[in-house]
Design an enzyme around this catalytic site. Sequence first.
Site, PDB file in Angstrom:
ATOM      1  N   ASP A  20     -33.589   3.729 -15.505  1.00 12.07           N
ATOM      2  CA  ASP A  20     -32.829   3.391 -14.385  1.00 12.07           C
ATOM      3  C   ASP A  20     -31.349   2.852 -15.025  1.00 12.07           C
ATOM      4  O   ASP A  20     -31.375   2.842 -16.255  1.00 12.07           O
ATOM      5  CB  ASP A  20     -33.262   2.049 -13.484  1.00 12.07           C
ATOM      6  CG  ASP A  20     -32.487   1.779 -12.535  1.00 12.07           C
ATOM      7  OD1 ASP A  20     -31.646   2.297 -11.594  1.00 12.07           O
ATOM      8  OD2 ASP A  20     -32.177   0.358 -12.256  1.00 12.07           O
ATOM      9  N   SER A  21     -30.492   2.693 -14.178  1.00 16.50           N
ATOM     10  CA  SER A  21     -29.126   2.172 -14.742  1.00 16.50           C
ATOM     11  C   SER A  21     -29.009   0.603 -15.298  1.00 16.50           C
ATOM     12  O   SER A  21     -28.401   0.378 -15.932  1.00 16.50           O
ATOM     13  CB  SER A  21     -28.089   2.402 -13.637  1.00 16.50           C
ATOM     14  OG  SER A  21     -28.565   1.274 -12.632  1.00 16.50           O
ATOM     15  N   TYR A  52     -24.285   3.020 -11.906  1.00 12.61           N
ATOM     16  CA  TYR A  52     -24.336   4.705 -11.289  1.00 12.61           C
ATOM     17  C   TYR A  52     -23.439   4.739 -10.314  1.00 12.61           C
ATOM     18  O   TYR A  52     -23.203   5.714 -10.067  1.00 12.61           O
ATOM     19  CB  TYR A  52     -25.558   4.931 -11.751  1.00 12.61           C
ATOM     20  CG  TYR A  52     -26.114   5.202 -12.938  1.00 12.61           C
ATOM     21  CD1 TYR A  52     -25.686   4.712 -14.253  1.00 12.61           C
ATOM     22  CD2 TYR A  52     -27.488   5.821 -13.116  1.00 12.61           C
ATOM     23  CE1 TYR A  52     -26.085   4.869 -15.464  1.00 12.61           C
ATOM     24  CE2 TYR A  52     -28.023   5.801 -14.341  1.00 12.61           C
ATOM     25  CZ  TYR A  52     -27.419   5.538 -15.551  1.00 12.61           C
ATOM     26  OH  TYR A  52     -28.095   5.542 -16.711  1.00 12.61           O
ATOM     27  N   GLY A  53     -23.919   3.740  -9.316  1.00  9.66           N
ATOM     28  CA  GLY A  53     -23.663   3.963  -7.942  1.00  9.66           C
ATOM     29  C   GLY A  53     -22.247   3.951  -7.716  1.00  9.66           C
ATOM     30  O   GLY A  53     -21.815   4.441  -6.376  1.00  9.66           O
ATOM     31  N   CYS A  83     -34.353   5.378  -9.932  1.00 10.89           N
ATOM     32  CA  CYS A  83     -32.850   5.048  -9.600  1.00 10.89           C
ATOM     33  C   CYS A  83     -32.341   6.094  -8.542  1.00 10.89           C
ATOM     34  O   CYS A  83     -32.799   7.359  -8.793  1.00 10.89           O
ATOM     35  CB  CYS A  83     -32.060   5.333 -10.654  1.00 10.89           C
ATOM     36  SG  CYS A  83     -30.362   5.173 -10.442  1.00 10.89           S
ATOM     37  N   ASN A  84     -32.482   5.659  -7.250  1.00  7.71           N
ATOM     38  CA  ASN A  84     -32.079   6.556  -6.279  1.00  7.71           C
ATOM     39  C   ASN A  84     -30.705   7.290  -6.509  1.00  7.71           C
ATOM     40  O   ASN A  84     -30.694   8.547  -6.180  1.00  7.71           O
ATOM     41  CB  ASN A  84     -31.549   5.558  -5.022  1.00  7.71           C
ATOM     42  CG  ASN A  84     -32.833   4.892  -4.396  1.00  7.71           C
ATOM     43  OD1 ASN A  84     -33.539   5.742  -3.437  1.00  7.71           O
ATOM     44  ND2 ASN A  84     -33.388   3.891  -5.049  1.00  7.71           N
ATOM     45  N   THR A  85     -29.625   6.633  -7.408  1.00  2.00           N
ATOM     46  CA  THR A  85     -28.551   7.230  -7.621  1.00  2.00           C
ATOM     47  C   THR A  85     -28.664   8.695  -8.532  1.00  2.00           C
ATOM     48  O   THR A  85     -27.982   9.583  -8.406  1.00  2.00           O
ATOM     49  CB  THR A  85     -27.235   6.240  -8.013  1.00  2.00           C
ATOM     50  OG1 THR A  85     -27.470   5.087  -7.243  1.00  2.00           O
ATOM     51  CG2 THR A  85     -26.257   6.971  -8.363  1.00  2.00           C
ATOM     52  N   GLU A 164     -26.845  -6.912 -12.143  1.00  2.00           N
ATOM     53  CA  GLU A 164     -26.756  -6.628 -13.723  1.00  2.00           C
ATOM     54  C   GLU A 164     -25.923  -7.658 -14.401  1.00  2.00           C
ATOM     55  O   GLU A 164     -26.547  -8.254 -15.542  1.00  2.00           O
ATOM     56  CB  GLU A 164     -26.203  -5.274 -14.056  1.00  2.00           C
ATOM     57  CG  GLU A 164     -26.859  -4.260 -13.769  1.00  2.00           C
ATOM     58  CD  GLU A 164     -28.085  -3.892 -14.505  1.00  2.00           C
ATOM     59  OE1 GLU A 164     -28.172  -4.291 -15.663  1.00  2.00           O
ATOM     60  OE2 GLU A 164     -29.198  -3.649 -14.000  1.00  2.00           O
ATOM     61  N   CYS A 196     -31.791   1.459  -3.082  1.00  2.00           N
ATOM     62  CA  CYS A 196     -31.524   1.332  -4.326  1.00  2.00           C
ATOM     63  C   CYS A 196     -32.478   0.452  -5.255  1.00  2.00           C
ATOM     64  O   CYS A 196     -33.110  -0.671  -4.517  1.00  2.00           O
ATOM     65  CB  CYS A 196     -30.048   0.596  -4.529  1.00  2.00           C
ATOM     66  SG  CYS A 196     -29.635   0.147  -6.323  1.00  2.00           S
ATOM     67  N   THR A 197     -32.841   0.875  -6.284  1.00  2.00           N
ATOM     68  CA  THR A 197     -34.230   0.026  -6.794  1.00  2.00           C
ATOM     69  C   THR A 197     -33.716  -1.258  -7.146  1.00  2.00           C
ATOM     70  O   THR A 197     -34.646  -2.243  -7.567  1.00  2.00           O
ATOM     71  CB  THR A 197     -34.659   0.997  -8.061  1.00  2.00           C
ATOM     72  OG1 THR A 197     -33.463   1.113  -9.012  1.00  2.00           O
ATOM     73  CG2 THR A 197     -35.289   2.278  -7.655  1.00  2.00           C
ATOM     74  N   HIS A 198     -32.427  -1.494  -7.500  1.00  2.00           N
ATOM     75  CA  HIS A 198     -32.178  -3.107  -7.474  1.00  2.00           C
ATOM     76  C   HIS A 198     -32.232  -4.059  -6.440  1.00  2.00           C
ATOM     77  O   HIS A 198     -32.398  -5.185  -6.555  1.00  2.00           O
ATOM     78  CB  HIS A 198     -30.488  -3.265  -7.970  1.00  2.00           C
ATOM     79  CG  HIS A 198     -30.288  -2.615  -9.280  1.00  2.00           C
ATOM     80  ND1 HIS A 198     -30.370  -1.477  -9.648  1.00  2.00           N
ATOM     81  CD2 HIS A 198     -29.805  -3.527 -10.376  1.00  2.00           C
ATOM     82  CE1 HIS A 198     -29.835  -1.411 -11.137  1.00  2.00           C
ATOM     83  NE2 HIS A 198     -29.512  -2.661 -11.485  1.00  2.00           N
TER      84      HIS A 198
HETATM   85  N1  DGL Z   1     -30.828   1.281  -9.278  1.00  2.00           N
HETATM   86  C1  DGL Z   1     -29.975   2.308  -8.813  1.00  2.00           C
HETATM   87  C2  DGL Z   1     -30.275   2.889  -7.744  1.00  2.00           C
HETATM   88  O1  DGL Z   1     -31.448   3.057  -7.194  1.00  2.00           O
HETATM   89  C3  DGL Z   1     -28.573   2.335  -9.265  1.00  2.00           C
HETATM   90  C4  DGL Z   1     -27.545   1.061  -9.039  1.00  2.00           C
HETATM   91  C5  DGL Z   1     -26.359   1.274  -9.777  1.00  2.00           C
HETATM   92  O2  DGL Z   1     -26.377   1.375 -11.040  1.00  2.00           O
HETATM   93  O3  DGL Z   1     -25.269   1.488  -9.110  1.00  2.00           O
HETATM   94  O4  DGL Z   1     -29.321   3.691  -7.070  1.00  2.00           O
END
Ligand code: DGL
Length: 280
Positions: A20-21, A52-53, A83-85, A164, A196-198
């Site tokens: 993941d990011s 990443y998003g 990571c969804n992104t 983060e 988003c996994t966060h």
């Molecule tokens: N955890 C990531 C997701 O599921 C990305 C979060 C990020 O880095 O912007 O999209």
Amino acid sequence: MKPAATPDLGSPAPCLGVFDSGLGGLTVLAALRRRLPRARLLYAADSAYAPYGERDAAYVIERSRVLTRFLLAEGAQLLVVACNTATALAIAELRREWPGVPFVGIEPAIKPALAARGQADGPVGVLATPATLGSDRFRTLLARHGADSPVLLQPCPGLAEAIETRGPQDPATLDLLRDLCAPLKAAGCTRVVLGCTHYPLLAEAILRVFGEPAPQLLDPADAVAAQAARLAGELPGCAAAAPLRAWSNGDAQLLRRVAAACGIAIDTVLPLPEASPVSA
Ligand code: DGL
């Protein structure tokens, strides 16, 4: 696959690489650990390159290729893009580049959110990164499952970055979360997709922001783990030298704390080596 009671490190077990990011993929790692207690899991947190998003596809593809290459070199037989992104922007490219490697991605749980929607239900809210919501893959998903349904899309710039850099419990993170949830709360959303996994790291805070009646939160981590477990069942397995290893180019202490909050004990977090960019 029937989970064993205790990890057996002697006999062959599948080796899964998860990335993941940053910290968000730990929510998927926890689901994988529950489904595959014997598997060898390798986790790479790309915190120094998060978020990443709010980046373009070229950036996310490049980082995803670097992490994939690293995890494969460490012995991963299957890759979970937690990571969804990265799933939205990069998984197709990863599959093209490594056709022999099984990849499992994650995408916002629009389909289950809409599947059981009753007359009395409010709209479905979707919290996700700007890059996920702006991607072709998400547009296709929405058109397939939610074309005529009331769905409110809420991009969350800054939220993954706040997690983060400050952590999920920080007051500034929670203030930003309150602002981002306000339109969904005002619209009476009864289901909220955590795209988003966060964001599952903020699940309790999201429920506090909404108050009563509490919306149903949808996190597809367990479905992703189930799919990974199915595919892992077809792998030959490797000798599991250690059940879980993590690498990070960010704050190792925060990673350990967040992992513990997800129910995973990570003793050693190794520095994620800086790789030279992978050229096409
Ligand atoms: N955890 C990531 C997701 O599921 C990305 C979060 C990020 O880095 O912007 O999209």
